[in-house]
Structures are given as structure tokens and as C-alpha cells.
Design a protein around this motif. Structure first.
Motif: not given
Length: 220
Positions: A173, A175, A178, A180
Motif C-alpha cells: 500500500q 499513502t 489523502d 491511498e
């Protein structure tokens, strides 16, 4: 009956096992598409490119000017690291893009593998050869990304403690403020396609079942 059921499950599991593609058969375009991410924000340009070590392996194996031993030596320079490019900019009224500087992006950018944040490595922690390799790759990748490439930012993460395995199930993942995004592993572009027993058509190697007929996919 119980014995037959267990054997059947075992056979289904074998059908689900994916086979790795030889490096010279990997589509670099498909791999790049699978590891690049961009937001759909109308006001921001947010772009992330995770460059797994398998990208270098496939790229060098398809370059006739580089021998196998040379390719291995180069790949060894980055095998303990995860390289990610991140860009962020605000789109102006007339379409111009004001890019954020690397320090700002670094403060709001994280990379997580299977729930664990990867540790960002400072340039001084890299050995000289690795630093030189990354410096050499920057203009090449800049050309690949076009005008955005001039504002790309390289982030190097430690891959020793929790090595990313692109051939096993997992999740990486990213990030960026804001925004993602991420992808489920394994990476399909690195796997041999699997065949549907009904139509004989080939499908993504990371799939276990045909999405149209529900039957287990088998290795070619």
C-alpha cells in the motif's frame, strides 16, 4: 469418499499454483502498468511508481548489450531495497502544474507491506555503487515519464527485514497525503498465464478460477 474429497482439494490447490515467467518473456509494459498508480483528482497530479527488483531483472535480461553476469551484478546493488517514485503537484487555473518538493512529499508518503511500514533509507546509508546506479537510472526513467519525470522523487526503503515477495499473496500500500492506493500480490505480469478448460483461453496467472466459467484454471 473422504479420501477422494481430500485428493480433489489437493488437485485444486495444485491448479492454483502459479508459475513464474522467465525474465525474457515478461512484458515490461504490463509490469509497469501493474506497478504505476495515479489518482483521479481533478486538481492534483498524484503519481506513484513502485519499481520492484524484478523490473530490473526482466529489463536487463532483455537487453542484448548486458551479459547475464553483468545483469546479476547490477541487480545485486538494489536487491536489499525497495525503490518507489512519487510525484505530487497542484494543477493551476491554466493547466500549469506546481510540483511539491521532495521534503514535503517525504513527510506525507508511506509505503506499507502486509500492514508494516517500510523504513525509509537516507542516501548516506547506501553504498557508493548503489547511489551511482540510482543516479544513472534517474534520467532514463525521467525520459519514460515525460515532462513529469523532471519532478520525480526517488524514495529508497529497507527490504531486508521484511522482503517483498512479488510471487506470494500479500498487499503493498502507498499513502501520499489523502491519496491511498496499492496492489494485491502476486504480480500477474510476472506469472505464466493460466488456461480455462472450457474455452482454452489464457487468463491472468494470479487467478485461480476462470471469471467466466468458474472452473479452476490450469497451468499451460
Amino acid at each position: 469418499m473422504k479420501h477422494i474429497f481430500i485428493v480433489s482439494l489437493a488437485l485444486l490447490s495444485l491448479c492454483a499454483v502459479a508459475q513464474q515467467k522467465p525474465n525474457n518473456e515478461v512484458s515490461l509494459d504490463a509490469l509497469t502498468t501493474e506497478t504505476q498508480f495515479s489518482s483521479d483528482s481533478p486538481d492534483l497530479v498524484e503519481f506513484i511508481w513502485w519499481i520492484p527488483n524484478e523490473f530490473w531483472e526482466a529489463s536487463f535480461s532483455q537487453d542484448p548489450s548486458i551479459s547475464a553476469s553483468e545483469a546479476q551484478e547490477i541487480v545485486s546493488l538494489v536487491e536489499d531495497y525497495t525503490i518507489v517514485i512519487a510525484l505530487k503537484g497542484k494543477i493551476g487555473v491554466f493547466g500549469g502544474i506546481n510540483y511539491e518538493d521532495v521534503d514535503h512529499i517525504q513527510k506525507e508518503f508511506t509505503v506499507t507491506y502486509n500492514g508494516t511500514d517500510l523504513r525509509l533509507i537516507g542516501e548516506k546509508e547506501l553504498n557508493a555503487d548503489t547511489r551511482n546506479f540510482i543516479s544513472m537510472m534517474k534520467p532514463m526513467i525521467s525520459n519514460m515519464l515525460g515532462p513529469m519525470g523532471e519532478n520525480m522523487n526517488f524514495f529508497i526503503y529497507d527490504n531486508k527485514k521484511s522482503p517483498i515477495n512479488v510471487f506470494e499473496e500479500g498487499y503493498i500500500q502507498f499513502t501520499l497525503g489523502d491519496y491511498e492506493t496499492g496492489t494485491e500480490l502476486p504480480l500477474g505480469s510476472l506469472l505464466q498465464e493460466k488456461q480455462c478448460s472450457v474455452t482454452k483461453k489464457l487468463h491472468n496467472g494470479k487467478w485461480s478460477y476462470c471469471p467466466y466459467h468458474g472452473v479452476p484454471l490450469t497451468n499451460k
